[in-house]
Write an enzyme that holds these catalytic residues in place. Structure first.
Site, mmCIF file in Angstrom:
data_model
loop_
_atom_site.group_PDB
_atom_site.id
_atom_site.type_symbol
_atom_site.label_atom_id
_atom_site.label_comp_id
_atom_site.label_asym_id
_atom_site.label_seq_id
_atom_site.Cartn_x
_atom_site.Cartn_y
_atom_site.Cartn_z
ATOM 1 N N GLU A 208 0.916 -1.245 -0.071
ATOM 2 C CA GLU A 208 0.006 0.007 -0.004
ATOM 3 C C GLU A 208 0.900 1.184 -0.179
ATOM 4 O OE1 GLU A 208 0.092 -2.340 2.334
ATOM 5 O OE2 GLU A 208 0.146 -1.540 4.424
ATOM 6 N N HIS B 65 -8.066 -3.859 -1.078
ATOM 7 C CA HIS B 65 -7.293 -3.978 0.244
ATOM 8 C C HIS B 65 -6.211 -2.697 0.232
ATOM 9 C CE1 HIS B 65 -5.493 -6.129 3.635
ATOM 10 N NE2 HIS B 65 -4.327 -5.820 3.044
ATOM 11 N N GLU B 66 -5.324 -2.865 -0.757
ATOM 12 C CA GLU B 66 -4.430 -1.737 -0.817
ATOM 13 C C GLU B 66 -5.089 -0.306 -0.665
ATOM 14 O OE1 GLU B 66 -1.769 -3.036 -0.191
ATOM 15 O OE2 GLU B 66 -2.288 -5.327 -0.895
ATOM 16 N N HIS C 299 -5.926 0.540 2.769
ATOM 17 C CA HIS C 299 -5.021 1.131 3.519
ATOM 18 C C HIS C 299 -4.698 2.582 3.584
ATOM 19 C CE1 HIS C 299 -3.052 -2.560 5.245
ATOM 20 N NE2 HIS C 299 -2.967 -3.190 4.102
ATOM 21 N N GLU D 17 -3.892 -4.246 9.425
ATOM 22 C CA GLU D 17 -4.433 -5.369 8.454
ATOM 23 C C GLU D 17 -5.679 -5.651 8.809
ATOM 24 O OE1 GLU D 17 -2.700 -5.766 5.891
ATOM 25 O OE2 GLU D 17 -0.719 -5.202 6.054
ATOM 26 N N ASP E 128 11.560 -16.720 15.486
ATOM 27 C CA ASP E 128 10.902 -16.804 14.163
ATOM 28 C C ASP E 128 9.390 -17.047 14.213
ATOM 29 O OD1 ASP E 128 12.953 -16.480 12.532
ATOM 30 O OD2 ASP E 128 13.779 -18.497 12.317
ATOM 31 N N TYR F 296 -4.771 -10.577 10.306
ATOM 32 C CA TYR F 296 -5.519 -10.014 9.213
ATOM 33 C C TYR F 296 -7.014 -10.360 9.393
ATOM 34 C CZ TYR F 296 -1.711 -8.929 6.048
ATOM 35 O OH TYR F 296 -0.640 -8.515 5.342
#
Ligand code: ZN
Length: 626
Positions: free
Chosen positions: A294, A318-319, A322, A341, A396, A404
């Site tokens: 985004e 979605h983008e 943002h 998100e 990790d 999301y």
């Protein structure tokens, strides 16, 4: 950003580890502290940066000068610490005087702290201009340098950046924390004929001179700094929307994303004015590791959503969304990333509903819910909280994609409880209240409490909201999305597998791509080779140019060891570089009990086409299957 679960290896919490204590302990972390940045942002803060960079495709480097306009917050501070990763620093000036600097050792995740000693006489100076001459390393994690062979046109090289989450520091020495917002300007020198674009005021009419000037007057976090250079051309879509792409992809892209202006107008009518001027899309070569990024004013987009039928444009929704949740109101640290998100995932479904109808939006909600259930199986309880408060033992470990879809469901629950007539204005007011700020989950919670929960008492308690934020799993009254079309497809899968429904009676040609994906996902475990061949011959799944259908199918092919489709699966793994589309196929192959070696072989043959972030995600996934 749209990513796959494990790729967010950098979005994790680091323990304030106590090496003398042999028993690993869960510690409460200071949730306002950014564990992913070395910068002493409590002593100095950056307001503006100015870049002057040359893009060198032969050496795979950016080189030049950055000027950081900084403000002193702590009168006693004598050193400025910045984030870097693999940068080659050639000299530092502070207010015109040469300054000493040193690096710490390389941290495997965070890079190196660059500590600058303020020259004598500047001890009381409030405003500081820090000039750094530097160049990037060919291994810079934010930059991908593509040879001409890996572009659509095949005649010019291409370079693009991906700064989120903590990779801006690999192309600019700076305070790389989303809690710091900066404006920026840039001069970029490129080979003649190539065009540079940035997350700034791109001018569609700019002459192709090899020297480009940019200005970004709205303050943004560093992860939204973005640049791309290539044989890029522009085509308009709507009033303030358009496409940048290689000329070979321009026509297909303007057709595919024709709804972008309408999406923007819809979002603005629901959530308040679009505050960034233009909204353009940059269609990248296939190796772009994500669905989209985004970057403000110019979202970076994978070409894998060029399905030819506008069926995958929820990525654009979605983008674009943002532009409100993420870019206008940003997460304060990466621990609060659900604010970006989760809220965006909720918004993008709302936009799809307005543009393409409730049935399609519900289909996408159900697919997202399925991904959440799969994600929850893989993520530790502590990281299943939307806003984790514990340190973690394994660096990790991450939240996967849970933040999301769980975030989306949290907002869906609020919408169901208060009704759109109350919830939509609440969200619009939230964006207005925190515009151009970076906030924590706790600031969200307080705002929610004061402006929705307390305003309509007795409907939803603060404790309920806290359960979403701080507890693992899903609350008992989580709203479960339903889609009649998807449920029908799942029934078809069961009936056909049981021999009760002839393959010709499955109405795949009438279905949306999402319904077809759900049909494939719903196939029972026990299927014969002959049944899989029948499906593929009837519906051509192996030949599908819809990337989501191909993804769903080849996961099945790999997991079930359906060798007749292996050749087509190999082509899929070469055609796409987007992690979401290839990662689960490699992992399913590696885990099917026989083909681990083949999975590694195919990956080694294709990895030069992929982005370094994609490669490290797949390598990480392979290690976990061993
Ligand atoms: Zn996103």
């Amino acid at each position: 950003m749209r990513v796959i679960a494990l790729l967010l290896a950098t979005v994790m919490l680091f323990a304030c580890s106590d090496n003398e204590d042999p028993v690993p302990q869960k510690e409460a972390v200071d949730v306002t502290h950014d564990y992913f940045s070395f910068a002493n942002t409590d002593q100095f803060v950056t307001d503006h940066i100015k870049l002057n960079l040359t893009v060198d495709f032969d050496l795979k480097e950016l080189r030049g000068l950055v000027t950081l306009k900084m403000r002193r917050l702590d009168p006693a501070a004598s050193h400025i610490t910045l984030d870097t990763r693999d940068l080659h620093i050639e000299g530092v000036l502070v207010n015109g005087a040469e300054a000493g600097f040193e690096y710490t050792q390389q941290h495997p995740k965070l890079g190196q702290a660059l500590t600058i000693t303020l020259p004598g006489g500047l001890e009381q100076q409030h405003d500081l201009l820090v000039k750094i001459h530097y160049k990037t390393d060919p291994s810079a994690t934010a930059l991908q340098w593509l040879p001409k062979e890996l572009t659509a046109g095949g005649e010019h090289p291409f370079m693009f950046s991906q700064s989120q989450s903590i990779h801006a520091r690999s192309w600019i020495p700076l305070q790389d924390s989303p809690s710091v917002r900066i404006t920026y300007e840039a001069t970029i020198h490129t080979p003649a004929r190539l065009l540079a674009v940035m997350s700034a005021d791109n001018d569609p009419l700019t002459p192709r001179s090899g020297e480009y000037h940019f200005n970004m007057p709205q303050p943004i976090p560093s992860y939204l700094l973005a640049i791309a250079v290539g044989n890029i051309y522009f085509a308009p879509i709507g009033e303030v929307t358009g496409i940048y792409a290689e000329p070979e992809m321009l026509d297909a892209s303007t057709f595919e994303f024709a709804s972008t202006q309408q999406m923007l107008d819809t979002a603005a009518s629901l959530y308040g004015p679009y505050q960034w001027g233009r909204y353009d899309l940059l269609i990248l070569p296939p190796s772009f590791p994500f669905g989209g990024m985004e970057n403000p004013r110019l979202s970076f987009i994978t070409p894998s959503v060029l399905a030819g039928d506008q069926s995958l444009v929820s990525l654009i929704a979605h983008e674009l969304a943002h532009s409100w949740s993420g870019n206008l109101v940003s997460n304060r640290t990466w621990r609060d990333v659900w604010l970006n998100e989760g809220i965006t995932s909720y918004l993008d479904a709302r936009l799809i509903e307005v543009l393409f109808g409730k049935e399609r939006a519900d289909e996408e909600r159900v697919l997202s819910y399925r991904e959440l259930l799969l994600g929850l199986e893989k993520v530790s309880p502590a990281m299943q909280a939307l806003a984790p408060v514990e340190s973690i033992d394994d660096p990790d470990e991450s939240q996967g994609g849970v933040h999301y879809q769980k975030g989306q469901l949290f907002l869906q629950h609020l919408e169901n409880t208060f009704g759109r007539e109350a919830f939509d204005p609440f969200l619009a007011a939230y964006f207005k209240n925190f515009e151009f700020q970076s906030i924590s989950s706790e600031q969200f919670l307080d705002y929610l409490d004061q402006n929705l929960l307390t305003k309509y008492p007795g409907k939803f308690s603060r404790e309920q909201a806290e359960e979403w934020l701080y507890q693992p799993g899903l609350p008992a009254d989580t709203p479960i999305p339903h889609s009649a079309t998807l449920e029908e497809a799942a029934r078809n899968a069961g009936s056909w597998a049981a021999g009760e429904l002839p393959v010709n009676d499955i109405p795949v040609s009438d279905w949306s791509p999402h319904t077809t994906v759900h049909f494939i996902n719903s196939l029972p475990l026990e299927l014969t080779e002959g049944q899989l061949i029948e499906l593929d011959e009837s519906f051509g799944f192996s030949e599908s140019r819809n990337a989501e259908i191909a993804r769903a199918w080849f996961i099945q092919v790999a997991a079930r060891r359906h060798q007749p489709a292996y050749q087509a699966m190999e082509l899929h793994l070469i055609r796409y570089g987007r992690t979401r589309l290839i990662y689960p196929v490699y992992i399913a192959l590696a885990k099917n009990g026989v083909d681990a070696e083949l999975a590694h072989e195919l990956f080694n043959g294709a990895r030069d086409n992929y982005h370094p972030l994609t490669n490290s995600a797949i390598e990480h996934g392979f290690r976990k299957t061993e």
